[in-house]
Enzyme design. Sequence first.
Site, PDB file in Angstrom:
ATOM      1  N   GLU B  52       0.815  -1.214   0.000  1.00  0.00           N
ATOM      2  CA  GLU B  52       0.000   0.000   0.000  1.00  0.00           C
ATOM      3  C   GLU B  52       0.850   1.266   0.000  1.00  0.00           C
ATOM      4  O   GLU B  52       0.420   2.312  -0.486  1.00  0.00           O
ATOM      5  CB  GLU B  52      -0.970   0.010   1.185  1.00  0.00           C
ATOM      6  CG  GLU B  52      -2.098  -1.018   1.076  1.00  0.00           C
ATOM      7  CD  GLU B  52      -1.705  -2.405   1.562  1.00  0.00           C
ATOM      8  OE1 GLU B  52      -0.510  -2.624   1.882  1.00  0.00           O
ATOM      9  OE2 GLU B  52      -2.591  -3.285   1.620  1.00  0.00           O
ATOM     10  N   PHE B 114     -11.359  -7.956  14.020  1.00  0.00           N
ATOM     11  CA  PHE B 114     -10.280  -8.376  13.136  1.00  0.00           C
ATOM     12  C   PHE B 114      -9.960  -7.271  12.122  1.00  0.00           C
ATOM     13  O   PHE B 114     -10.848  -6.761  11.454  1.00  0.00           O
ATOM     14  CB  PHE B 114     -10.666  -9.667  12.399  1.00  0.00           C
ATOM     15  CG  PHE B 114      -9.603 -10.121  11.435  1.00  0.00           C
ATOM     16  CD1 PHE B 114      -8.352 -10.505  11.894  1.00  0.00           C
ATOM     17  CD2 PHE B 114      -9.841 -10.124  10.072  1.00  0.00           C
ATOM     18  CE1 PHE B 114      -7.352 -10.892  11.001  1.00  0.00           C
ATOM     19  CE2 PHE B 114      -8.852 -10.516   9.171  1.00  0.00           C
ATOM     20  CZ  PHE B 114      -7.603 -10.904   9.645  1.00  0.00           C
ATOM     21  N   GLN B 115      -8.706  -6.919  12.034  1.00  0.00           N
ATOM     22  CA  GLN B 115      -8.206  -5.870  11.130  1.00  0.00           C
ATOM     23  C   GLN B 115      -8.884  -4.519  11.357  1.00  0.00           C
ATOM     24  O   GLN B 115      -9.060  -3.737  10.432  1.00  0.00           O
ATOM     25  CB  GLN B 115      -8.322  -6.311   9.668  1.00  0.00           C
ATOM     26  CG  GLN B 115      -7.374  -7.456   9.365  1.00  0.00           C
ATOM     27  CD  GLN B 115      -7.192  -7.726   7.890  1.00  0.00           C
ATOM     28  OE1 GLN B 115      -8.097  -7.518   7.097  1.00  0.00           O
ATOM     29  NE2 GLN B 115      -6.015  -8.205   7.525  1.00  0.00           N
ATOM     30  N   LYS B 164     -17.819  -1.484   6.254  1.00  0.00           N
ATOM     31  CA  LYS B 164     -18.265  -2.521   5.330  1.00  0.00           C
ATOM     32  C   LYS B 164     -19.784  -2.489   5.149  1.00  0.00           C
ATOM     33  O   LYS B 164     -20.284  -2.699   4.043  1.00  0.00           O
ATOM     34  CB  LYS B 164     -17.807  -3.887   5.845  1.00  0.00           C
ATOM     35  CG  LYS B 164     -17.604  -4.876   4.721  1.00  0.00           C
ATOM     36  CD  LYS B 164     -16.825  -6.092   5.179  1.00  0.00           C
ATOM     37  CE  LYS B 164     -16.792  -7.132   4.065  1.00  0.00           C
ATOM     38  NZ  LYS B 164     -16.069  -8.338   4.456  1.00  0.00           N
ATOM     39  N   MET B 477      24.215   9.128   1.977  1.00  0.00           N
ATOM     40  CA  MET B 477      24.031  10.428   2.616  1.00  0.00           C
ATOM     41  C   MET B 477      24.333  10.342   4.114  1.00  0.00           C
ATOM     42  O   MET B 477      24.934  11.259   4.686  1.00  0.00           O
ATOM     43  CB  MET B 477      22.608  10.932   2.377  1.00  0.00           C
ATOM     44  CG  MET B 477      22.361  12.331   2.892  1.00  0.00           C
ATOM     45  SD  MET B 477      23.570  13.507   2.261  1.00  0.00           S
ATOM     46  CE  MET B 477      22.736  14.111   0.801  1.00  0.00           C
TER      47      MET B 477
END
Lengths: 179, 562
Positions: B52, B114-115, B164, B477
């Site tokens: 993502e 969940f999630q 949802k 760097m």
Amino acid sequence: MENNTYNISVFTENSVGMLNRITIIFTRRNINIESITASESEIEGIHRYTIVVNEPKETVRKVISQIEKQIDVVKAFYHSDDEVVYQEIALYKLPTKALASGGDAERIVRAHHARILTIESEFTILEKTGYPDEIKELFTELKPFGLLEFVRSGRVAISKPMKTLEEHLEDMNNEKIIL
Amino acid sequence: MSQITGSEAVIKSLVAEGVHTIFGYPGGAIMPIYDALYDYSDKVTHILVRHEQGAIHAAQGFARTSETCGVCFATSGPGATNLITGLADAMIDSTPVVCITGQVASHLLGTDAFQETDVIGISMPVTKWNVQVKRAQDIPAALAKAFFIARSGRPGPVLVDITKDAQFGMMDFNYEACKDIRSYFPNPVMDPTKIDDAAVLLNTAKKPYILIGQGITLANAEQELLEFVEKSGIPVASTLLGLGAFPPNHPQYVGYLGMHGNYAPNILTNEADVILAVGMRFDDRVTGDVSRYAKQAKIIHIDIDFAELNKIVTNEVSIHADAKEALALLTTKVERRTHESWIQEFRDAEKLEVEAVIEDAIHPKHDRLQMAEVVNMLSEKTDGQAIVVTDVGQHQMITSRYYQYKAQNTNITSGGLGTMGFALPAAIGAKLGNPSKTVVAIIGDGGFQMTIQELGTILQFKIDIKILILNNNFLGMVRQWQELFFEKRYSFTDIVNPNFTQIAKGYDIEALKIDQRTELSEALDTMLSSQAAYLLEVVVEQEENVFPMVATGASVSEIRLN
Ligand SMILES: Cc1ncc(C[n+]2csc(CCOP(=O)(O)OP(=O)(O)O)c2C)c(N)n1
Ligand SMILES: [Mg+2]
């Protein structure tokens, strides 16, 4: 830069999470919020927060512009103590027995313009509104009576300048460009 | 009209906003939206990224090169949290991105389902606005608001979290674009008297100086800037994100500001008597020690974001306005002047940098290839017209120093956040937004491995980008700072790398590795003329340092040439 007490008033839409969005701005700059209260305002649907901080004016000015930048914030102001009228409220819970036993209790209640909210057989609750130091003074005097509980609200403040939020909004909307 | 699901309303709303490309990754809580998307493949292309973070950086690259909004989809929980780095990046670099995340059903909110994560809470500090939608009928209005906020005023990322049950819910679809929010004032009304004040200062200045930033690009004010600069005769310098907004070969262009910028524009900041800053925000990488920054100058600052005015420096004149509008009016008020001897001071200072740094960097006498000669040659071969996306590190600073960005919206880099791993996915997004342009991603060996999985996206969608890895086998760097400020104690900056060309081949991407100067020109030609994605790994000097440099805590006038 010298610290001063500033009363910040923030007017926002009544959307979820607003308080969080505002406090994040203080947390990021590691500014301690001395007190914060939230309520409805005189305009329907618009909420008002009163936030008290002890910071240099420059910092407060920058914080105000960052608060105003939040989409759901309608307007934010900051005022020093002498530009506002402010109050706090405190409740004191004492054993009724202790209050009733001596003659001094009545004098204290009167001298401090405290109000008795309720008297039960076990406890009595007093209310006092005023400046923090007045509230503190009463606290000190009541302590020897076996103070059971004490709670103080955050500050509420109204600014002295006469321009209303509604007028500010009108001005802002007159200037608004809608593409 | 028959009812549709909230999920279909999401897709229809996106179509109504003109969205045709979405970057995303599916999962449980966003499955209804993906199901609705299935029926719209003729109208919207969905790019399945490999992480993502890749989705949002791709959306950023897309947005920054095509002047539209980037859009990405992610599922709840880990999908949403993987977006956070990109949100922070888009926030600080003012990039319009709309993220849509799935969320657990509303009756499960707050129960550690969940999630489930509090994505609204987590993303609050890194979004311009966010909202959770729990009813199907609220979806179109939330998305309309999201697009309006992302694009207007100072652009930024927004996130719409949709439960949802809202995705499954039925609703009557009706889309109305958002044009106004009562508490939001994205288009400031310019105060023309401020423009007069600015003109007076500029007209009487002996050493006026213009500093430009990305605000020029975002306001589409390149033409207005050019006209203003040419009439006023004032020298112009640019921040990192401003590169590309002004022609680098223009006689009044004096260079790139900041920590690894050019010598003259930094050192002469403390000589100017009036500074006009437009669409830039006095980042600490530009100012160095701010207590010793331009103290002698009267500053005029034009910005669309009120909170930027007087935030870092104190202005003489603050102009809260759109840069395009402000510059157009200011042009009518300034006198036509030239500042030859003042510009000559820049040229004289520039000579010092050419002798001490640039000449050696682009025509090196060292055996090993130098990053700068690679970038310089790329710049020549593409005539400064390519979209160049950089990652973060030495190669980034070298690219901003040596690539001549001659075209608008072609300089894509993670400026404010400095996000390693940005370049590969951002280049994918840039290419999808500009199929006909050459897109080159210049990446370090370290940063490449932060989002290397997006090679899979390139494979699947046949995305023709050129990946140029400047491999110094170091987290360069950081190593440079260790060398200069930590007594060469190279604590965990030497990095053992995999065989990059072989990895590319695993993804069906043609690849070549070179380490000789004699191979460079031909290798770049091969890369640029290939008709598909191409990876060129150039092994460069290991311990090259980027100079000039304004060390942390130093003043711009203490810029070091070596
Ligand atoms: C996500 C992230 N982690 C760490 C850093 C700190 N950092 C800045 S530059 C750099 C080194 C980058 O190495 P490389 O990609 O090889 O580029 P080089 O400097 O060698 O060109 C690091 C670790 C960062 N900017 N971003
Ligand atoms: Mg490296």
